[in-house]
Design a protein around this motif. Structure first.
Motif, PDB file in Angstrom:
ATOM      1  N   THR A 104      36.646  39.064  39.792  1.00 28.07           N
ATOM      2  CA  THR A 104      35.868  38.478  38.709  1.00 28.07           C
ATOM      3  C   THR A 104      34.495  39.137  38.637  1.00 28.07           C
ATOM      4  OG1 THR A 104      36.983  36.358  38.950  1.00 28.07           O
ATOM      5  CG2 THR A 104      34.863  36.343  37.832  1.00 28.07           C
ATOM      6  N   GLY A 105      34.100  39.523  37.441  1.00 24.24           N
ATOM      7  CA  GLY A 105      32.784  40.134  37.267  1.00 24.24           C
ATOM      8  C   GLY A 105      32.635  40.719  35.878  1.00 24.24           C
ATOM      9  N   ALA A 106      31.392  40.878  35.440  1.00 31.97           N
ATOM     10  CA  ALA A 106      31.119  41.425  34.109  1.00 31.97           C
ATOM     11  C   ALA A 106      29.643  41.763  33.995  1.00 31.97           C
ATOM     12  CB  ALA A 106      31.519  40.428  33.017  1.00 31.97           C
ATOM     13  N   GLY A 162      32.452  30.948  37.515  1.00 30.25           N
ATOM     14  CA  GLY A 162      33.087  32.150  36.993  1.00 30.25           C
ATOM     15  C   GLY A 162      33.258  32.176  35.494  1.00 30.25           C
ATOM     16  N   GLN A 163      32.567  31.304  34.784  1.00 33.42           N
ATOM     17  CA  GLN A 163      32.645  31.292  33.320  1.00 33.42           C
ATOM     18  C   GLN A 163      31.249  31.258  32.726  1.00 33.42           C
ATOM     19  OE1 GLN A 163      35.542  28.865  30.874  1.00 33.42           O
ATOM     20  NE2 GLN A 163      33.687  27.704  30.400  1.00 33.42           N
ATOM     21  N   TRP A 192      39.236  35.214  27.509  1.00 29.26           N
ATOM     22  CA  TRP A 192      39.426  35.910  28.775  1.00 29.26           C
ATOM     23  C   TRP A 192      39.394  37.408  28.492  1.00 29.26           C
ATOM     24  CZ3 TRP A 192      41.401  31.247  27.687  1.00 29.26           C
ATOM     25  CH2 TRP A 192      41.454  30.277  28.691  1.00 29.26           C
ATOM     26  N   ASP A 244      28.465  39.668  38.551  1.00 31.61           N
ATOM     27  CA  ASP A 244      29.427  39.682  39.664  1.00 31.61           C
ATOM     28  C   ASP A 244      29.043  38.738  40.800  1.00 31.61           C
ATOM     29  OD1 ASP A 244      29.853  41.928  38.015  1.00 31.61           O
ATOM     30  OD2 ASP A 244      31.013  42.887  39.587  1.00 31.61           O
ATOM     31  N   THR A 290      33.449  44.059  30.713  1.00 33.52           N
ATOM     32  CA  THR A 290      34.070  44.122  32.027  1.00 33.52           C
ATOM     33  C   THR A 290      34.341  45.577  32.381  1.00 33.52           C
ATOM     34  OG1 THR A 290      36.202  43.760  30.933  1.00 33.52           O
ATOM     35  CG2 THR A 290      35.153  41.853  31.966  1.00 33.52           C
ATOM     36  N   ARG A 306      37.348  44.701  36.910  1.00 38.52           N
ATOM     37  CA  ARG A 306      36.724  43.396  36.716  1.00 38.52           C
ATOM     38  C   ARG A 306      37.408  42.655  35.565  1.00 38.52           C
ATOM     39  NH1 ARG A 306      35.135  44.831  40.822  1.00 38.52           N
ATOM     40  NH2 ARG A 306      33.019  44.944  41.644  1.00 38.52           N
ATOM     41  N   GLN A 307      37.377  41.331  35.593  1.00 39.13           N
ATOM     42  CA  GLN A 307      37.796  40.504  34.461  1.00 39.13           C
ATOM     43  C   GLN A 307      36.890  39.283  34.433  1.00 39.13           C
ATOM     44  OE1 GLN A 307      41.938  39.682  35.327  1.00 39.13           O
ATOM     45  NE2 GLN A 307      41.442  37.843  36.498  1.00 39.13           N
ATOM     46  N   PHE A 308      36.800  38.634  33.265  1.00 37.69           N
ATOM     47  CA  PHE A 308      35.842  37.533  33.144  1.00 37.69           C
ATOM     48  C   PHE A 308      36.261  36.599  32.017  1.00 37.69           C
ATOM     49  CE2 PHE A 308      31.617  35.563  33.118  1.00 37.69           C
ATOM     50  CZ  PHE A 308      31.351  35.557  34.478  1.00 37.69           C
ATOM     51  N   ARG A 309      35.625  35.417  32.019  1.00 40.65           N
ATOM     52  CA  ARG A 309      35.914  34.397  31.011  1.00 40.65           C
ATOM     53  C   ARG A 309      34.610  33.881  30.428  1.00 40.65           C
ATOM     54  NH1 ARG A 309      38.238  30.818  34.244  1.00 40.65           N
ATOM     55  NH2 ARG A 309      36.538  29.304  34.293  1.00 40.65           N
TER      56      ARG A 309
END
Length: 400
Positions: A134-136, A169-170, A207, A149, A190, A194-197
């Motif tokens: 998870t991170g952006a 994480g959002q 997402w 992150d 991202t 990495r992926q993020f919401r």
């Protein structure tokens, strides 16, 4: 139940629960070498698959269980198998792969027959790469960038009467005043790996997959809610009939919705821009055409239309399970070619992929958890006969 079948079931259950002795493992291997796949193996593997796919957490000591959702190759076929057949193959192939990879000496069958396929050992890869996480990066209206992150929960920015808040994480937005004097635009990006919401100001949740970006206002005003996307994103749009939601994509593609769930794939290295509808209805619009989609359909707009030829919208039935795998923490390589698989790995593991002797014509089946390390994943892929070398840190060389 036949006595031999009963003994296989007993030994398999003990092995599956990590209770079997070396002698029991050897007996299981011996019995399976003469067992019927249809009568003896399929029920056991199906049961093991069902157990693993209902497990949502993989803690310490359960890394091997991830292999339960792993693919193994089946030779490419000229005519696609029926969906029901493909899904069935995926389930027991994935379960069968665990028998090979846990080092028990068991074997699996090729798709077309019941002859055992030998599993050769692969040379160890010298360098491992961890999976994405998870991170952006949030780019504010004034150009300032905030790396999310490792940032602690709390207010990360205040822009024209709107707070930007990070929690669990959002990212979300809190409008402090009922009217905004200035509309500010943010971009959530991202990087690879990495992926993020994010929850947008209207409560729409988005997402973002790896190597993607979303540009949106910190407050929606006027008669529409407009955002722009590159890469891949999944939307759960909050309903508001008075203010339609519009997504702008590359290749002059636009999506209009009122309230729905859909996925867009607009990576620059993919041949087409794809919109897949899971719930509700959307309208896909290009400069020259438009089409209304129903749930379970995918709209494809080619990036490589001939010069002076209008881009057409091609509507097909979609495998929504495969398309949504990334959002659910999985790789789904059902009938995917090697090049397509490598593009996914390049984004998720932040690597460069090169081919030493061209691109092998290999297709895969099955799915696996995206939390596996790159080395662990490559060991699985090497069962197909293709091999890899990692060099210069993050450069993956495909050998054939």
């Amino acid at each position: 139940m036949h006595q031999t079948n009963k003994r296989i079931a007993e030994l398999f259950d003990r092995w599956y629960n990590n209770k079997s002795t070396a002698a029991e493992k050897a007996e299981l291997i011996r019995l399976l070498k003469t067992a019927s796949a249809e009568k003896d193996l399929y029920p056991l593997l199906e049961e093991a698959w069902n157990k693993e796919t209902t497990t949502t957490a993989y803690g310490t000591g359960r890394e091997d269980a991830l292999i339960q959702q792993i693919l193994t190759r089946y030779p490419a076929v000229r005519e696609p198998a029926p969906v029901s057949r493909m899904r069935y193959l995926r389930r027991w192939w994935a379960a069968a792969a665990v028998l090979v990879l846990l080092g028990t000496g068991l074997y699996f069958w090729q798709q077309q027959g019941t002859h055992p396929a030998p599993v050769s050992s692969s040379p160890p890869l010298s360098h491992d790469i961890l999976p994405g996480t998870t991170g952006a990066i949030l780019t504010l209206a004034n150009g300032e960038q905030v790396v999310l992150d490792s940032l602690q929960d709390g207010v990360v920015a205040a822009q024209h009467g709107t707070q930007t808040i990070l929690a669990n994480g959002q990212l979300s937005y809190n409008q402090l005043s009922p009217t905004a004097d200035t509309v500010s635009y943010n971009t959530l990006s991202t990087p690879k790996g990495r992926q993020f919401r994010v929850m947008l100001p209207d409560s729409t949740i988005v997402w973002l997959n790896a190597s993607s970006s979303l540009t949106y206002p910190t407050v929606f005003t006027g008669q529409e809610r407009k955002v722009s996307v590159s890469g891949e994103a999944y939307f759960e749009v909050a309903k508001n009939r008075k203010m339609p939601f519009r997504v702008h994509l590359p290749a002059s593609v636009k999506i209009e919705v009122l309230g729905t769930h859909f996925n867009v794939n607009a990576y620059a290295d993919e041949a087409s821009v794809k919109t897949t509808l899971l719930e509700g209805r959307v309208r896909v619009i290009t400069d020259n055409a438009q089409a209304v989609m129903l749930p379970g359909q995918q709209a494809q707009v080619s990036r490589t239309s001939p010069a002076h030829s209008p881009a057409q919208i091609n509507i097909i039935a979609a495998d929504t399970e495969q398309i949504m795998a990334w959002k659910n923490g999985l790789f789904n390589f059902e009938n995917a070619g090697l090049e397509e698989v490598m593009r996914q790995l390049a984004r998720w593991y932040d690597i460069e992929v090169v081919y030493e002797n061209g691109i092998p014509d290999i297709h895969f089946a099955g799915e696996m958890n995206r939390n596996i390390s790159l080395t662990g994943l490559l060991k699985i892929l090497e069962k197909t006969g293709v091999h890899f070398r990692i060099e210069n840190g993050r450069r993956l060389v495909v050998l054939h």
